[in-house]
Design a protein around this motif. Structure first.
Motif, short mmCIF file in Angstrom:
data_model
loop_
_atom_site.label_atom_id
_atom_site.label_comp_id
_atom_site.label_asym_id
_atom_site.label_seq_id
_atom_site.Cartn_x
_atom_site.Cartn_y
_atom_site.Cartn_z
N ASP A 2 3.63 7.96 -8.08
CA ASP A 2 3.14 8.45 -6.80
C ASP A 2 1.72 8.98 -6.97
OD1 ASP A 2 3.34 10.97 -7.95
OD2 ASP A 2 5.08 11.57 -6.76
N HIS A 3 1.19 9.61 -5.94
CA HIS A 3 -0.19 10.09 -5.97
C HIS A 3 -0.41 11.23 -6.97
CE1 HIS A 3 1.87 12.72 -3.18
NE2 HIS A 3 0.93 13.59 -3.40
N THR A 4 0.67 11.84 -7.47
CA THR A 4 0.55 12.89 -8.47
C THR A 4 0.86 12.38 -9.88
OG1 THR A 4 2.84 13.65 -8.19
CG2 THR A 4 1.17 14.66 -6.77
N ARG A 5 0.94 11.07 -10.05
CA ARG A 5 1.20 10.39 -11.33
C ARG A 5 2.62 10.58 -11.83
NH1 ARG A 5 -2.58 8.08 -14.27
NH2 ARG A 5 -1.72 8.76 -16.23
N ASN A 6 3.55 10.91 -10.96
CA ASN A 6 4.96 10.99 -11.33
C ASN A 6 5.61 9.63 -11.09
OD1 ASN A 6 5.19 13.75 -12.12
ND2 ASN A 6 5.00 14.30 -9.97
N GLN A 43 5.15 2.67 2.22
CA GLN A 43 3.77 2.38 1.84
C GLN A 43 3.73 2.20 0.33
OE1 GLN A 43 2.10 5.97 3.46
NE2 GLN A 43 1.27 4.84 5.21
N VAL A 44 3.31 1.02 -0.11
CA VAL A 44 3.38 0.71 -1.53
C VAL A 44 2.11 -0.03 -1.97
CG1 VAL A 44 4.71 -0.46 -3.31
CG2 VAL A 44 5.88 0.48 -1.33
N ILE A 45 1.63 0.37 -3.15
CA ILE A 45 0.54 -0.34 -3.81
C ILE A 45 1.13 -0.92 -5.09
CG2 ILE A 45 -1.70 -0.18 -4.95
CD1 ILE A 45 -2.21 2.31 -3.17
N PHE A 46 1.11 -2.22 -5.22
CA PHE A 46 1.60 -2.88 -6.42
C PHE A 46 0.40 -3.27 -7.27
CE2 PHE A 46 5.08 -3.44 -3.52
CZ PHE A 46 6.16 -3.09 -4.32
N GLU A 47 0.43 -2.85 -8.52
CA GLU A 47 -0.61 -3.20 -9.46
C GLU A 47 -0.02 -4.12 -10.51
OE1 GLU A 47 -3.31 0.83 -9.32
OE2 GLU A 47 -1.71 0.71 -10.82
N ALA A 79 9.72 -5.42 5.12
CA ALA A 79 10.39 -4.12 5.32
C ALA A 79 9.42 -2.95 5.13
CB ALA A 79 11.56 -3.99 4.35
N LEU A 80 8.21 -3.22 4.67
CA LEU A 80 7.25 -2.16 4.40
C LEU A 80 6.24 -2.04 5.54
CD1 LEU A 80 6.53 -3.10 0.69
CD2 LEU A 80 8.02 -1.26 1.50
N GLN A 81 5.78 -0.82 5.78
CA GLN A 81 4.75 -0.62 6.79
C GLN A 81 3.38 -1.01 6.25
OE1 GLN A 81 5.05 3.50 7.86
NE2 GLN A 81 6.93 3.21 9.00
N GLU A 82 3.18 -0.73 4.97
CA GLU A 82 1.88 -1.01 4.36
C GLU A 82 2.09 -1.42 2.91
OE1 GLU A 82 -2.15 1.51 3.38
OE2 GLU A 82 -0.95 2.08 5.13
#
Length: 126
Positions: A2-6, A43-47, A79-82
C-alpha cells in the motif's frame, strides 16, 4: 504494497512444466489480479518487470502465446474502479524477486504463509 509500503497480499505458486518467462509473467499478473479481486480492492497499480506483458496490457502488441491469459487479466480489471500497469526494472522488483528466490530454495517457506509474511516485511524494511 500500500502507500505506506505495507504488504497488502502476495501469492506463491508453482506451475509444473511451464518454463517460458513470458507465460510465467502473464500467469503471475493474472494471479495478482485475482488476489486483488478477492480482497475487493478498487484501485490498483500493478508493477511488473516484463516489458512485453506490461506493454500488451497497456494496449500494445499481444503475443499469441499469452493472449488468452491477458484477456483474462483484462476481464478481471472490470471489477476495479481504477487500474494501471507499470513497468519496473527487475532490480526494483525486490519483493517479488525475494519471495520467488526464497521459495525456490526452501520448500517449508513455500508452504508457510506466516513465514512468508515475516520475510516479506523484513525485506521491505531494508
Amino acid at each position: 504494497m500500500d502507500h505506506t509500503r505495507n504488504p497488502c497480499g502476495w501469492s506463491l505458486r508453482r506451475y509444473q512444466g511451464i518454463v517460458d518467462p513470458l507465460v510465467l509473467e502473464s500467469l503471475a499478473c493474472r494471479e495478482a489480479l485475482q488476489l486483488a479481486a478477492s480482497k475487493n480492492f478498487k484501485q490498483v497499480i500493478f508493477e511488473g518487470d516484463s516489458k512485453m506483458v506490461i506493454s500488451a496490457l497497456r494496449g500494445g502488441l499481444v503475443p499469441l502465446e499469452i493472449s488468452n491469459m491477458l484477456q483474462d487479466v483484462i476481464n478481471l480489471t472490470q471489477a476495479l474502479q481504477e487500474v494501471s500497469f507499470s513497468f519496473i526494472r527487475r532490480q526494483c522488483n525486490v519483493a517479488a524477486l525475494s519471495l520467488a528466490s526464497k521459495a525456490l530454495r526452501d520448500e517449508s517457506f513455500f508452504v508457510n504463509p506466516l513465514t512468508q509474511c515475516s520475510f516479506l516485511i523484513s525485506e521491505m524494511l531494508v
